[in-house]
Design a protein around this motif. Sequence first.
Motif, short mmCIF file in Angstrom:
data_model
loop_
_atom_site.label_atom_id
_atom_site.label_comp_id
_atom_site.label_asym_id
_atom_site.label_seq_id
_atom_site.Cartn_x
_atom_site.Cartn_y
_atom_site.Cartn_z
N ARG A 125 0.83 -1.21 0.00
CA ARG A 125 0.00 0.00 0.00
C ARG A 125 0.86 1.26 0.00
O ARG A 125 1.95 1.29 0.58
CB ARG A 125 -0.91 0.03 1.23
CG ARG A 125 -1.72 -1.25 1.47
CD ARG A 125 -2.43 -1.79 0.26
NE ARG A 125 -3.60 -1.03 -0.10
CZ ARG A 125 -4.37 -1.31 -1.13
NH1 ARG A 125 -4.10 -2.32 -1.92
NH2 ARG A 125 -5.41 -0.57 -1.41
N CYS A 126 0.36 2.30 -0.62
CA CYS A 126 1.02 3.60 -0.70
C CYS A 126 1.19 4.18 0.71
O CYS A 126 0.25 4.19 1.50
CB CYS A 126 0.18 4.55 -1.55
SG CYS A 126 0.83 6.23 -1.68
N ASP A 127 2.41 4.63 1.01
CA ASP A 127 2.68 5.24 2.30
C ASP A 127 2.00 6.59 2.45
O ASP A 127 1.85 7.10 3.56
CB ASP A 127 4.19 5.41 2.51
CG ASP A 127 4.90 4.08 2.69
OD1 ASP A 127 4.31 3.17 3.29
OD2 ASP A 127 6.05 3.96 2.24
N ARG A 128 1.56 7.17 1.37
CA ARG A 128 0.93 8.49 1.41
C ARG A 128 -0.58 8.41 1.58
O ARG A 128 -1.15 9.14 2.38
CB ARG A 128 1.28 9.23 0.11
CG ARG A 128 0.81 10.64 0.02
CD ARG A 128 1.66 11.53 0.92
NE ARG A 128 1.08 12.84 1.06
CZ ARG A 128 1.51 13.92 0.45
NH1 ARG A 128 2.54 13.85 -0.35
NH2 ARG A 128 0.92 15.06 0.66
N CYS A 129 -1.24 7.50 0.82
CA CYS A 129 -2.71 7.51 0.83
C CYS A 129 -3.35 6.14 1.08
O CYS A 129 -4.55 6.06 1.25
CB CYS A 129 -3.24 8.09 -0.47
SG CYS A 129 -2.97 7.02 -1.91
N GLY A 130 -2.57 5.07 1.05
CA GLY A 130 -3.11 3.75 1.31
C GLY A 130 -3.62 3.00 0.08
O GLY A 130 -4.07 1.87 0.20
N ALA A 131 -3.54 3.61 -1.11
CA ALA A 131 -3.95 2.92 -2.34
C ALA A 131 -2.90 1.86 -2.69
O ALA A 131 -1.81 1.83 -2.10
CB ALA A 131 -4.08 3.92 -3.49
N PHE A 173 4.65 3.83 -3.05
CA PHE A 173 3.73 4.85 -3.53
C PHE A 173 2.78 4.29 -4.57
O PHE A 173 3.15 3.43 -5.37
CB PHE A 173 4.49 6.02 -4.18
CG PHE A 173 5.29 6.83 -3.21
CD1 PHE A 173 4.68 7.77 -2.41
CD2 PHE A 173 6.65 6.65 -3.10
CE1 PHE A 173 5.41 8.53 -1.52
CE2 PHE A 173 7.40 7.41 -2.22
CZ PHE A 173 6.78 8.34 -1.42
N CYS A 174 1.56 4.80 -4.57
CA CYS A 174 0.62 4.52 -5.65
C CYS A 174 1.14 5.22 -6.91
O CYS A 174 2.10 5.99 -6.85
CB CYS A 174 -0.78 5.04 -5.28
SG CYS A 174 -0.88 6.84 -5.11
N ALA A 175 0.52 4.97 -8.03
CA ALA A 175 0.97 5.58 -9.28
C ALA A 175 0.90 7.10 -9.20
O ALA A 175 1.82 7.80 -9.60
CB ALA A 175 0.14 5.07 -10.45
N HIS A 176 -0.18 7.64 -8.65
CA HIS A 176 -0.36 9.09 -8.56
C HIS A 176 0.75 9.75 -7.73
O HIS A 176 1.42 10.67 -8.20
CB HIS A 176 -1.73 9.42 -7.97
CG HIS A 176 -1.89 10.85 -7.59
ND1 HIS A 176 -2.11 11.84 -8.52
CD2 HIS A 176 -1.84 11.46 -6.38
CE1 HIS A 176 -2.18 13.01 -7.89
NE2 HIS A 176 -2.03 12.80 -6.61
N HIS A 177 0.93 9.31 -6.51
CA HIS A 177 1.93 9.93 -5.64
C HIS A 177 3.34 9.59 -6.08
O HIS A 177 4.24 10.42 -5.98
CB HIS A 177 1.69 9.53 -4.18
CG HIS A 177 0.51 10.21 -3.59
ND1 HIS A 177 -0.62 9.51 -3.22
CD2 HIS A 177 0.26 11.52 -3.35
CE1 HIS A 177 -1.51 10.37 -2.75
NE2 HIS A 177 -1.01 11.60 -2.84
N GLY A 178 3.55 8.40 -6.60
CA GLY A 178 4.87 8.04 -7.09
C GLY A 178 5.31 8.90 -8.25
O GLY A 178 6.44 9.38 -8.30
N ARG A 179 4.40 9.12 -9.19
CA ARG A 179 4.74 9.97 -10.35
C ARG A 179 5.02 11.41 -9.92
O ARG A 179 5.89 12.06 -10.49
CB ARG A 179 3.62 9.93 -11.38
CG ARG A 179 3.58 8.63 -12.14
CD ARG A 179 2.46 8.61 -13.15
NE ARG A 179 2.40 7.32 -13.83
CZ ARG A 179 1.28 6.72 -14.15
NH1 ARG A 179 0.12 7.28 -13.89
NH2 ARG A 179 1.31 5.55 -14.74
#
Length: 67
Positions: A14-20, A36-42
């Motif tokens: 899971r994304c460390d920022r939002c949990g996705a 990271f999810c794709a959004h936060h990773g990018r």
Amino acid sequence: MATALAPTLTAADRCDRCGAQAFIRARLAGNMELLFCAHHGRSHLDKLRDVAEEVIDETDRLHQSQD
């Protein structure tokens, strides 16, 4: 950039920022990592590449067909 020996991220990662679901793993010094999810990773990818020892980007899996 993913390598042939790199572990594959799963739906449990899971994304460390939002949990996705995580699609990007950044391995840092000291045996630490960020997911990271794709959004936060990018949005952080350029900086991650500057500071991480390795970045595994599996966002291309989002566009693969599920035949």
